[in-house]
Design a protein around this motif. Sequence first.
Motif, PDB file in Angstrom:
ATOM      1  N   GLN A 125       0.800  -1.353  -0.027  1.00  0.00           N
ATOM      2  CA  GLN A 125       0.116   0.028   0.103  1.00  0.00           C
ATOM      3  C   GLN A 125       0.743   1.261  -0.075  1.00  0.00           C
ATOM      4  O   GLN A 125       1.939   1.116   0.563  1.00  0.00           O
ATOM      5  CB  GLN A 125      -0.917   0.006   1.299  1.00  0.00           C
ATOM      6  CG  GLN A 125      -1.936  -1.024   1.275  1.00  0.00           C
ATOM      7  CD  GLN A 125      -2.693  -0.928   2.507  1.00  0.00           C
ATOM      8  OE1 GLN A 125      -2.004  -0.762   3.865  1.00  0.00           O
ATOM      9  NE2 GLN A 125      -4.061  -0.733   2.582  1.00  0.00           N
ATOM     10  N   VAL A 126       0.767   2.038  -0.767  1.00  0.00           N
ATOM     11  CA  VAL A 126       0.978   3.788  -0.602  1.00  0.00           C
ATOM     12  C   VAL A 126       0.745   4.241   0.383  1.00  0.00           C
ATOM     13  O   VAL A 126      -0.673   4.468   0.882  1.00  0.00           O
ATOM     14  CB  VAL A 126       0.834   4.368  -2.106  1.00  0.00           C
ATOM     15  CG1 VAL A 126       1.654   5.532  -2.112  1.00  0.00           C
ATOM     16  CG2 VAL A 126       1.363   3.686  -3.192  1.00  0.00           C
ATOM     17  N   PRO A 127       1.516   5.024   1.140  1.00  0.00           N
ATOM     18  CA  PRO A 127       0.805   5.794   2.322  1.00  0.00           C
ATOM     19  C   PRO A 127      -0.202   6.610   1.958  1.00  0.00           C
ATOM     20  O   PRO A 127      -0.230   7.045   0.718  1.00  0.00           O
ATOM     21  CB  PRO A 127       2.114   6.493   2.937  1.00  0.00           C
ATOM     22  CG  PRO A 127       3.223   5.797   2.402  1.00  0.00           C
ATOM     23  CD  PRO A 127       2.859   5.154   1.023  1.00  0.00           C
ATOM     24  N   SER A 135      11.741  -1.661   6.712  1.00  0.00           N
ATOM     25  CA  SER A 135      11.656  -0.013   6.296  1.00  0.00           C
ATOM     26  C   SER A 135      10.524   0.078   5.558  1.00  0.00           C
ATOM     27  O   SER A 135      10.550   1.133   4.816  1.00  0.00           O
ATOM     28  CB  SER A 135      12.972   0.380   5.868  1.00  0.00           C
ATOM     29  OG  SER A 135      13.416   0.149   4.499  1.00  0.00           O
ATOM     30  N   LEU A 136       9.645  -0.822   5.386  1.00  0.00           N
ATOM     31  CA  LEU A 136       8.357  -0.338   4.625  1.00  0.00           C
ATOM     32  C   LEU A 136       7.593   0.632   5.159  1.00  0.00           C
ATOM     33  O   LEU A 136       7.368   0.841   6.561  1.00  0.00           O
ATOM     34  CB  LEU A 136       7.455  -1.564   4.269  1.00  0.00           C
ATOM     35  CG  LEU A 136       6.318  -1.322   3.563  1.00  0.00           C
ATOM     36  CD1 LEU A 136       6.357  -1.158   2.162  1.00  0.00           C
ATOM     37  CD2 LEU A 136       5.269  -2.405   3.637  1.00  0.00           C
ATOM     38  N   MET A 137       7.030   1.841   4.661  1.00  0.00           N
ATOM     39  CA  MET A 137       6.736   3.195   4.871  1.00  0.00           C
ATOM     40  C   MET A 137       5.118   3.163   4.776  1.00  0.00           C
ATOM     41  O   MET A 137       4.564   2.994   3.622  1.00  0.00           O
ATOM     42  CB  MET A 137       7.299   4.042   4.458  1.00  0.00           C
ATOM     43  CG  MET A 137       6.607   5.580   4.911  1.00  0.00           C
ATOM     44  SD  MET A 137       7.453   6.982   3.740  1.00  0.00           S
ATOM     45  CE  MET A 137       9.240   6.658   4.298  1.00  0.00           C
ATOM     46  N   LYS A 138       4.202   3.174   5.833  1.00  0.00           N
ATOM     47  CA  LYS A 138       2.970   3.396   5.633  1.00  0.00           C
ATOM     48  C   LYS A 138       2.289   3.998   6.743  1.00  0.00           C
ATOM     49  O   LYS A 138       3.195   4.365   7.713  1.00  0.00           O
ATOM     50  CB  LYS A 138       2.190   1.821   5.676  1.00  0.00           C
ATOM     51  CG  LYS A 138       2.499   0.964   4.567  1.00  0.00           C
ATOM     52  CD  LYS A 138       1.736  -0.385   4.254  1.00  0.00           C
ATOM     53  CE  LYS A 138       1.510  -1.031   5.376  1.00  0.00           C
ATOM     54  NZ  LYS A 138       0.668  -2.508   5.023  1.00  0.00           N
ATOM     55  N   THR A 139       1.089   4.439   6.789  1.00  0.00           N
ATOM     56  CA  THR A 139       0.624   5.041   8.143  1.00  0.00           C
ATOM     57  C   THR A 139       0.216   3.901   8.965  1.00  0.00           C
ATOM     58  O   THR A 139       0.172   2.708   8.907  1.00  0.00           O
ATOM     59  CB  THR A 139      -1.003   5.583   7.703  1.00  0.00           C
ATOM     60  OG1 THR A 139      -1.829   4.721   7.317  1.00  0.00           O
ATOM     61  CG2 THR A 139      -0.647   6.960   6.578  1.00  0.00           C
ATOM     62  N   TYR A 140       0.083   4.578  10.245  1.00  0.00           N
ATOM     63  CA  TYR A 140      -0.203   3.551  11.568  1.00  0.00           C
ATOM     64  C   TYR A 140      -1.562   2.801  11.371  1.00  0.00           C
ATOM     65  O   TYR A 140      -1.678   1.458  11.311  1.00  0.00           O
ATOM     66  CB  TYR A 140      -0.503   4.283  12.775  1.00  0.00           C
ATOM     67  CG  TYR A 140      -1.044   3.500  13.653  1.00  0.00           C
ATOM     68  CD1 TYR A 140      -0.534   2.747  14.797  1.00  0.00           C
ATOM     69  CD2 TYR A 140      -2.621   3.592  13.850  1.00  0.00           C
ATOM     70  CE1 TYR A 140      -0.848   1.823  15.532  1.00  0.00           C
ATOM     71  CE2 TYR A 140      -3.071   2.649  15.125  1.00  0.00           C
ATOM     72  CZ  TYR A 140      -2.426   1.956  15.602  1.00  0.00           C
ATOM     73  OH  TYR A 140      -2.981   1.067  16.743  1.00  0.00           O
ATOM     74  N   ASP A 141      -2.373   3.556  10.629  1.00  0.00           N
ATOM     75  CA  ASP A 141      -3.770   2.637  10.290  1.00  0.00           C
ATOM     76  C   ASP A 141      -3.713   1.860   9.159  1.00  0.00           C
ATOM     77  O   ASP A 141      -4.113   0.825   9.259  1.00  0.00           O
ATOM     78  CB  ASP A 141      -4.969   3.728   9.855  1.00  0.00           C
ATOM     79  CG  ASP A 141      -5.398   4.588  11.106  1.00  0.00           C
ATOM     80  OD1 ASP A 141      -5.156   4.199  12.272  1.00  0.00           O
ATOM     81  OD2 ASP A 141      -5.789   5.818  10.652  1.00  0.00           O
ATOM     82  N   LYS A 172      -2.137  -1.268  10.952  1.00  0.00           N
ATOM     83  CA  LYS A 172      -3.041  -1.948  11.800  1.00  0.00           C
ATOM     84  C   LYS A 172      -3.980  -2.677  11.145  1.00  0.00           C
ATOM     85  O   LYS A 172      -4.419  -3.894  11.188  1.00  0.00           O
ATOM     86  CB  LYS A 172      -3.753  -0.684  12.724  1.00  0.00           C
ATOM     87  CG  LYS A 172      -4.547  -1.768  13.624  1.00  0.00           C
ATOM     88  CD  LYS A 172      -5.154  -0.646  14.758  1.00  0.00           C
ATOM     89  CE  LYS A 172      -5.842  -1.581  15.782  1.00  0.00           C
ATOM     90  NZ  LYS A 172      -6.725  -0.570  16.386  1.00  0.00           N
ATOM     91  N   GLU A 173      -4.385  -2.242   9.774  1.00  0.00           N
ATOM     92  CA  GLU A 173      -5.438  -3.054   8.862  1.00  0.00           C
ATOM     93  C   GLU A 173      -4.799  -4.070   8.216  1.00  0.00           C
ATOM     94  O   GLU A 173      -5.543  -4.904   8.146  1.00  0.00           O
ATOM     95  CB  GLU A 173      -6.058  -1.844   7.881  1.00  0.00           C
ATOM     96  CG  GLU A 173      -7.226  -2.419   7.209  1.00  0.00           C
ATOM     97  CD  GLU A 173      -8.398  -2.866   8.062  1.00  0.00           C
ATOM     98  OE1 GLU A 173      -8.995  -3.754   7.511  1.00  0.00           O
ATOM     99  OE2 GLU A 173      -8.805  -2.244   9.096  1.00  0.00           O
ATOM    100  N   ASP A 195      -1.407  -6.810  11.538  1.00  0.00           N
ATOM    101  CA  ASP A 195      -2.995  -6.632  11.330  1.00  0.00           C
ATOM    102  C   ASP A 195      -3.850  -6.786  12.573  1.00  0.00           C
ATOM    103  O   ASP A 195      -3.737  -7.615  13.242  1.00  0.00           O
ATOM    104  CB  ASP A 195      -3.447  -7.364  10.084  1.00  0.00           C
ATOM    105  CG  ASP A 195      -3.118  -8.770  10.127  1.00  0.00           C
ATOM    106  OD1 ASP A 195      -2.034  -9.255  10.664  1.00  0.00           O
ATOM    107  OD2 ASP A 195      -4.098  -9.523   9.565  1.00  0.00           O
ATOM    108  N   LYS A 196      -4.709  -5.880  12.929  1.00  0.00           N
ATOM    109  CA  LYS A 196      -5.406  -5.856  13.945  1.00  0.00           C
ATOM    110  C   LYS A 196      -4.924  -5.947  15.483  1.00  0.00           C
ATOM    111  O   LYS A 196      -5.496  -6.059  16.369  1.00  0.00           O
ATOM    112  CB  LYS A 196      -6.643  -6.892  13.915  1.00  0.00           C
ATOM    113  CG  LYS A 196      -7.021  -7.099  12.562  1.00  0.00           C
ATOM    114  CD  LYS A 196      -8.311  -6.179  12.077  1.00  0.00           C
ATOM    115  CE  LYS A 196      -9.047  -6.674  10.925  1.00  0.00           C
ATOM    116  NZ  LYS A 196      -8.322  -5.814   9.705  1.00  0.00           N
ATOM    117  N   ASP A 197      -3.655  -5.693  15.620  1.00  0.00           N
ATOM    118  CA  ASP A 197      -2.904  -5.745  16.874  1.00  0.00           C
ATOM    119  C   ASP A 197      -1.961  -4.306  17.073  1.00  0.00           C
ATOM    120  O   ASP A 197      -1.003  -4.124  16.631  1.00  0.00           O
ATOM    121  CB  ASP A 197      -1.878  -6.757  16.811  1.00  0.00           C
ATOM    122  CG  ASP A 197      -1.313  -6.948  18.308  1.00  0.00           C
ATOM    123  OD1 ASP A 197      -1.422  -6.170  19.256  1.00  0.00           O
ATOM    124  OD2 ASP A 197      -0.937  -8.140  18.569  1.00  0.00           O
TER     125      ASP A 197
END
Length: 113
Positions: A6-8, A22-28, A31-32, A44-46
């Motif tokens: 996923q792209v941030p 070092s993969l970059m994403k948002t916190y959400d 988590k998703e 995911d989910k934790d």
Amino acid sequence: MAGAAQVPTSFGRELRVCLRCSLMKTYDQFKENGCENCMFFNMDKDHDRVLECTTPNFAGVISCMDPTSSWAARWLRISKFTPGCYALTVTGELSEEMQAICDDNNIRYVPRS
């Protein structure tokens, strides 16, 4: 080629970087969907696992669409990872517990700082 990470969705303060790859994403996004390169962390989910396996402390960003043929991806040690956005440097290290999970999955962990 495998699917891309996923792209941030935002490039603000909510960005985090996986401490292993070092993969970059948002916190959400972490988590998703977890980390596309480190599914064995089960982020995911934790909430706690996301905080333990990622950090907001990084510098620089590279977007890599074809890591297998990129000299920059080889130099950054991301050539075997999913296409996506990656940090150039990461501050912090995985906990001993998370390093043990890497060992259990026959994954070599090398800090990215």
